[in-house]
Write a protein that holds these residues in place. Structure first.
Motif, PDB file in Angstrom:
ATOM      1  N   ALA A  23     -14.242  81.311  19.517  1.00 17.97           N
ATOM      2  CA  ALA A  23     -15.647  81.622  19.250  1.00 17.97           C
ATOM      3  C   ALA A  23     -15.996  80.990  17.909  1.00 17.97           C
ATOM      4  N   GLY A  24     -17.120  80.272  17.859  1.00 17.52           N
ATOM      5  CA  GLY A  24     -17.430  79.495  16.648  1.00 17.52           C
ATOM      6  C   GLY A  24     -16.681  78.175  16.644  1.00 17.52           C
ATOM      7  N   GLY A  25     -16.277  77.722  17.831  1.00 18.56           N
ATOM      8  CA  GLY A  25     -15.436  76.524  17.951  1.00 18.56           C
ATOM      9  C   GLY A  25     -16.146  75.215  17.658  1.00 18.56           C
ATOM     10  N   ALA A  26     -17.482  75.242  17.559  1.00 18.67           N
ATOM     11  CA  ALA A  26     -18.199  73.998  17.225  1.00 18.67           C
ATOM     12  C   ALA A  26     -18.474  73.902  15.725  1.00 18.67           C
ATOM     13  N   GLY A  27     -17.937  74.855  14.958  1.00 20.05           N
ATOM     14  CA  GLY A  27     -18.134  74.826  13.509  1.00 20.05           C
ATOM     15  C   GLY A  27     -17.014  74.067  12.815  1.00 20.05           C
ATOM     16  N   PHE A  28     -17.003  74.169  11.511  1.00 15.25           N
ATOM     17  CA  PHE A  28     -16.024  73.423  10.689  1.00 15.25           C
ATOM     18  C   PHE A  28     -14.587  73.830  11.051  1.00 15.25           C
ATOM     19  N   VAL A  29     -14.226  75.080  10.810  1.00 16.39           N
ATOM     20  CA  VAL A  29     -12.832  75.494  11.059  1.00 16.39           C
ATOM     21  C   VAL A  29     -12.546  75.512  12.559  1.00 16.39           C
ATOM     22  N   LEU A  71     -22.293  77.800  25.680  1.00 18.80           N
ATOM     23  CA  LEU A  71     -23.347  78.098  24.702  1.00 18.80           C
ATOM     24  C   LEU A  71     -23.664  79.587  24.785  1.00 18.80           C
ATOM     25  N   HIS A  72     -23.314  80.320  23.744  1.00 17.81           N
ATOM     26  CA  HIS A  72     -23.428  81.783  23.836  1.00 17.81           C
ATOM     27  C   HIS A  72     -23.458  82.355  22.423  1.00 17.81           C
ATOM     28  N   ASP A  73     -24.259  83.402  22.251  1.00 18.72           N
ATOM     29  CA  ASP A  73     -24.291  84.117  20.973  1.00 18.72           C
ATOM     30  C   ASP A  73     -23.398  85.343  21.108  1.00 18.72           C
ATOM     31  N   VAL A  74     -22.417  85.480  20.223  1.00 19.12           N
ATOM     32  CA  VAL A  74     -21.420  86.541  20.393  1.00 19.12           C
ATOM     33  C   VAL A  74     -21.975  87.942  20.133  1.00 19.12           C
ATOM     34  N   THR A  75     -23.216  88.035  19.653  1.00 18.00           N
ATOM     35  CA  THR A  75     -23.804  89.374  19.525  1.00 18.00           C
ATOM     36  C   THR A  75     -24.084  89.968  20.903  1.00 18.00           C
ATOM     37  N   ALA A  76     -24.033  89.141  21.948  1.00 17.29           N
ATOM     38  CA  ALA A  76     -24.153  89.633  23.334  1.00 17.29           C
ATOM     39  C   ALA A  76     -22.768  89.661  23.967  1.00 17.29           C
ATOM     40  N   ASN A  89     -11.660  84.518  16.670  1.00 14.80           N
ATOM     41  CA  ASN A  89     -13.058  84.815  16.355  1.00 14.80           C
ATOM     42  C   ASN A  89     -13.441  84.114  15.050  1.00 14.80           C
ATOM     43  N   MET A  90     -13.942  82.878  15.188  1.00 23.53           N
ATOM     44  CA  MET A  90     -14.372  82.091  14.021  1.00 23.53           C
ATOM     45  C   MET A  90     -15.895  82.067  13.949  1.00 23.53           C
ATOM     46  N   ALA A  91     -16.550  82.853  14.791  1.00 19.27           N
ATOM     47  CA  ALA A  91     -18.017  82.776  14.893  1.00 19.27           C
ATOM     48  C   ALA A  91     -18.670  83.552  13.771  1.00 19.27           C
ATOM     49  N   CYS A  92     -19.152  82.857  12.797  1.00 14.68           N
ATOM     50  CA  CYS A  92     -20.010  83.424  11.749  1.00 14.68           C
ATOM     51  C   CYS A  92     -20.307  82.301  10.760  1.00 14.68           C
ATOM     52  N   THR A  93     -21.555  82.173  10.443  1.00 16.86           N
ATOM     53  CA  THR A  93     -21.930  81.166   9.467  1.00 16.86           C
ATOM     54  C   THR A  93     -21.352  81.553   8.111  1.00 16.86           C
ATOM     55  N   ALA A  94     -20.646  80.609   7.476  1.00 12.39           N
ATOM     56  CA  ALA A  94     -19.910  80.955   6.256  1.00 12.39           C
ATOM     57  C   ALA A  94     -20.631  80.540   4.977  1.00 12.39           C
ATOM     58  N   ILE A 104     -29.725  90.018   9.062  1.00 13.66           N
ATOM     59  CA  ILE A 104     -29.421  91.047  10.079  1.00 13.66           C
ATOM     60  C   ILE A 104     -28.621  90.413  11.225  1.00 13.66           C
ATOM     61  N   HIS A 105     -28.993  89.200  11.586  1.00 10.13           N
ATOM     62  CA  HIS A 105     -28.209  88.510  12.619  1.00 10.13           C
ATOM     63  C   HIS A 105     -26.789  88.223  12.108  1.00 10.13           C
ATOM     64  N   THR A 106     -26.665  87.890  10.829  1.00  7.74           N
ATOM     65  CA  THR A 106     -25.324  87.654  10.258  1.00  7.74           C
ATOM     66  C   THR A 106     -24.478  88.917  10.358  1.00  7.74           C
ATOM     67  N   LEU A 130      -9.267  87.784  13.885  1.00  8.50           N
ATOM     68  CA  LEU A 130     -10.539  87.793  13.153  1.00  8.50           C
ATOM     69  C   LEU A 130     -10.444  86.856  11.955  1.00  8.50           C
ATOM     70  N   SER A 131     -11.449  85.986  11.829  1.00  3.00           N
ATOM     71  CA  SER A 131     -11.547  85.208  10.577  1.00  3.00           C
ATOM     72  C   SER A 131     -12.330  86.053   9.590  1.00  3.00           C
ATOM     73  N   SER A 132     -11.596  86.880   8.840  1.00  2.00           N
ATOM     74  CA  SER A 132     -12.231  87.609   7.755  1.00  2.00           C
ATOM     75  C   SER A 132     -12.240  86.693   6.526  1.00  2.00           C
TER      76      SER A 132
HETATM   77  N1  NAD Z   1     -14.642  77.782   5.503  1.00  2.00           N
HETATM   78  C1  NAD Z   1     -14.338  78.725   4.632  1.00  2.00           C
HETATM   79  O1  NAD Z   1     -14.123  78.444   3.438  1.00  2.00           O
HETATM   80  C2  NAD Z   1     -14.216  80.155   5.066  1.00  2.00           C
HETATM   81  C3  NAD Z   1     -13.812  81.102   4.133  1.00  2.00           C
HETATM   82  C4  NAD Z   1     -13.700  82.428   4.535  1.00  2.00           C
HETATM   83  C5  NAD Z   1     -13.948  82.786   5.844  1.00  2.00           C
HETATM   84  N2  NAD Z   1     -14.337  81.844   6.726  1.00  2.00           N
HETATM   85  C6  NAD Z   1     -14.638  82.293   8.092  1.00  2.00           C
HETATM   86  O2  NAD Z   1     -14.154  81.351   9.039  1.00  2.00           O
HETATM   87  C7  NAD Z   1     -15.069  81.270  10.147  1.00  2.00           C
HETATM   88  C8  NAD Z   1     -15.490  79.819  10.339  1.00  2.00           C
HETATM   89  O3  NAD Z   1     -16.137  79.356   9.151  1.00  2.00           O
HETATM   90  P1  NAD Z   1     -16.643  77.859   9.012  1.00  2.00           P
HETATM   91  O4  NAD Z   1     -16.412  77.444   7.610  1.00  2.00           O
HETATM   92  O5  NAD Z   1     -16.078  77.030  10.107  1.00  2.00           O
HETATM   93  O6  NAD Z   1     -18.197  78.061   9.210  1.00  2.00           O
HETATM   94  P2  NAD Z   1     -19.208  77.243  10.145  1.00  2.00           P
HETATM   95  O7  NAD Z   1     -20.570  77.745   9.808  1.00  2.00           O
HETATM   96  O8  NAD Z   1     -18.947  75.788  10.052  1.00  2.00           O
HETATM   97  O9  NAD Z   1     -18.773  77.711  11.601  1.00  2.00           O
HETATM   98  C9  NAD Z   1     -19.189  78.920  12.171  1.00  2.00           C
HETATM   99  C10 NAD Z   1     -19.472  78.662  13.635  1.00  2.00           C
HETATM  100  O10 NAD Z   1     -19.874  79.895  14.243  1.00  2.00           O
HETATM  101  C11 NAD Z   1     -21.057  79.657  15.016  1.00  2.00           C
HETATM  102  N3  NAD Z   1     -21.783  80.933  15.062  1.00  2.00           N
HETATM  103  C12 NAD Z   1     -22.399  81.578  14.046  1.00  2.00           C
HETATM  104  N4  NAD Z   1     -22.945  82.722  14.486  1.00  2.00           N
HETATM  105  C13 NAD Z   1     -22.668  82.799  15.821  1.00  2.00           C
HETATM  106  C14 NAD Z   1     -22.975  83.734  16.841  1.00  2.00           C
HETATM  107  N5  NAD Z   1     -23.697  84.840  16.590  1.00  2.00           N
HETATM  108  N6  NAD Z   1     -22.551  83.472  18.095  1.00  2.00           N
HETATM  109  C15 NAD Z   1     -21.837  82.355  18.378  1.00  2.00           C
HETATM  110  N7  NAD Z   1     -21.511  81.433  17.451  1.00  2.00           N
HETATM  111  C16 NAD Z   1     -21.927  81.661  16.184  1.00  2.00           C
HETATM  112  C17 NAD Z   1     -21.787  78.542  14.292  1.00  2.00           C
HETATM  113  O11 NAD Z   1     -22.709  77.854  15.098  1.00  2.00           O
HETATM  114  C18 NAD Z   1     -20.621  77.672  13.845  1.00  2.00           C
HETATM  115  O12 NAD Z   1     -20.257  76.756  14.847  1.00  2.00           O
HETATM  116  C19 NAD Z   1     -16.235  82.199   9.828  1.00  2.00           C
HETATM  117  O13 NAD Z   1     -16.028  83.432  10.465  1.00  2.00           O
HETATM  118  C20 NAD Z   1     -16.140  82.388   8.326  1.00  2.00           C
HETATM  119  O14 NAD Z   1     -16.627  83.655   7.944  1.00  2.00           O
HETATM  120  C21 NAD Z   1     -14.481  80.546   6.372  1.00  2.00           C
END
Ligand code: NAD
Length: 336
Positions: A23-29, A71-76, A89-94, A104-106, A130-132
């Motif tokens: 989850a959050g697989g299209a983000g950075f990590v 394509l899905h929002d994990v709040t659902a 679970n990497m889904a959360c904008t960091a 609120i969405h965060t 969990l990616s805390s």
């Molecule tokens: N990169 C860091 O330095 C860092 C540090 C601490 C924790 N983290 C945690 O690691 C995880 C990944 O971070 P990142 O740096 O890749 O951030 P990122 O913003 O690049 O990636 C987060 C991904 O989650 C997706 N996302 C956000 N909200 C969502 C939702 N409601 N439903 C589905 N997808 C959703 C985004 O579109 C994105 O692809 C996060 O949980 C973040 O809290 C990262």
């Protein structure tokens, strides 16, 4: 544009082919995890709402027969067909400026998102990680933050939606582990950097590099004496996979303990890019932590993990990547 090299899977090194949900697989990590598992011959289901992630980050994986994008929002709640063995679970904008756009969405991403992925893990009998974050320590009163430190977090400030959301998510993970028998893991990730960070996402490493490459002055918040410890992405991916493979249910810090002030980082970026730009000071954002440095002794002991990539080496790789992305963008702009 953000190319991912998909290597031929080496099945000899894979004990069992797993289906892994990121989850959050299209983000950075998350995109680096997707790439790693596809290269190892596993099946990957990437679930993302593309809030800060992008299809560019997974462009070379999209056509792969073992890769599926949802394509899905994990709040659902999330329902998936077939077996699932592991969920990351990497889904959360960091990035703070981005997660503060819709706090609120965060918060719901952290809490409802955690619950929905925990329920999926319970239903599938899957392990879930969990990616805390180090942000659960808030503005720490101790240097070298160990997992037993309970933190110094403001519950009613601009960072609270993220910091408190992650703290609540940790509690959910712990309770599902303790009371429902779900195999949970909690990674407390410290600042991580590398290729595929969003150029405009407002985190300090990408900010400095992008400003230097664009010939702009580097923005220093406060007097630049606040510290961070920076972990290169490949090291973090190794740590996350080692944690998932372990039996550890309590939080584990993952980060690089080498600590730098923001001024030291800025000077390194200026040296490496050769940019002849200056530094401009801006006020320190509210609740910005003054120091950040992980105690990784538990990760060393439990996982046999320690970061290998020094900041100088990681910065070289990251600058090279940003340089190619920004060049491609300027060529595109000239052509269109
Ligand atoms: N990169 C860091 O330095 C860092 C540090 C601490 C924790 N983290 C945690 O690691 C995880 C990944 O971070 P990142 O740096 O890749 O951030 P990122 O913003 O690049 O990636 C987060 C991904 O989650 C997706 N996302 C956000 N909200 C969502 C939702 N409601 N439903 C589905 N997808 C959703 C985004 O579109 C994105 O692809 C996060 O949980 C973040 O809290 C990262």
């Amino acid at each position: 544009m953000n190319t991912i090299s998909v290597k031929r899977p080496s099945f000899s090194g894979v004990a069992r082919i797993k289906t892994i949900v990121i989850a959050g697989g299209a983000g950075f990590v998350g995109s680096h995890l997707c790439e790693r598992f596809i290269n190892q011959g596993h099946r990957v289901v990437c679930v993302d709402n593309l809030q800060t992630g992008s299809r560019d980050n997974i462009a070379s994986l999209l056509a792969h027969h073992d890769f599926r994008f949802v394509l899905h929002d994990v709040t659902a709640p999330l329902a998936l067909d077939g077996p699932v063995h592991e969920i990351y679970n990497m889904a959360c904008t960091a990035s703070p400026p981005r997660y503060q756009l819709d706090p609120i969405h965060t918060f719901r991403t952290c809490t409802d998102g955690a619950m929905n992925l925990l329920n999926l893990a319970r239903d599938k009998g899957a392990k879930v990680l969990l990616s805390s974050t180090s942000e659960v320590y808030g503005d720490p009163e101790i240097s070298l933050q160990h997992e037993g430190y309970r933190g110094n977090v403001n519950t009613c400030g601009p960072r609270a939606c993220y910091d408190e959301g992650k703290r609540a998510a940790e509690t959910l993970f712990w309770e599902y582990g303790a009371h429902l028998g779900v195999q949970t893991r909690i990674a407390r990730i410290f600042n991580t950097y590398g290729p595929r960070m969003h150029p405009d996402d407002g985190r300090v490493v990408s900010n400095f590099i992008v400003q230097a490459l664009r010939g702009q002055d580097l923005t220093i918040y406060g007097n630049g004496s606040q510290t961070r410890s920076f972990c290169y992405i490949d090291d973090l991916v190794d740590g996350l996979i080692a944690l998932m493979a372990s039996d550890e249910k309590m939080p584990v810090n993952l980060g690089n303990p080498d600590e730098f002030t923001m001024l030291e980082l800025a000077r390194k970026v200026l040296d490496k890019t050769g940019a002849s730009v200056g530094l401009i000071n801006q006020p320190l954002p509210q609740d910005d932590p003054r120091q950040r440095r992980p105690d990784i002794s538990r990760a060393a002991e439990l996982l046999g993990w320690a970061p290998k990539v020094a900041l100088d080496q990681g910065l070289d790789l990251t600058i090279r990547w940003f340089w190619s992305v920004l060049n491609a963008q300027s060529v595109e702009a000239r052509v269109s």
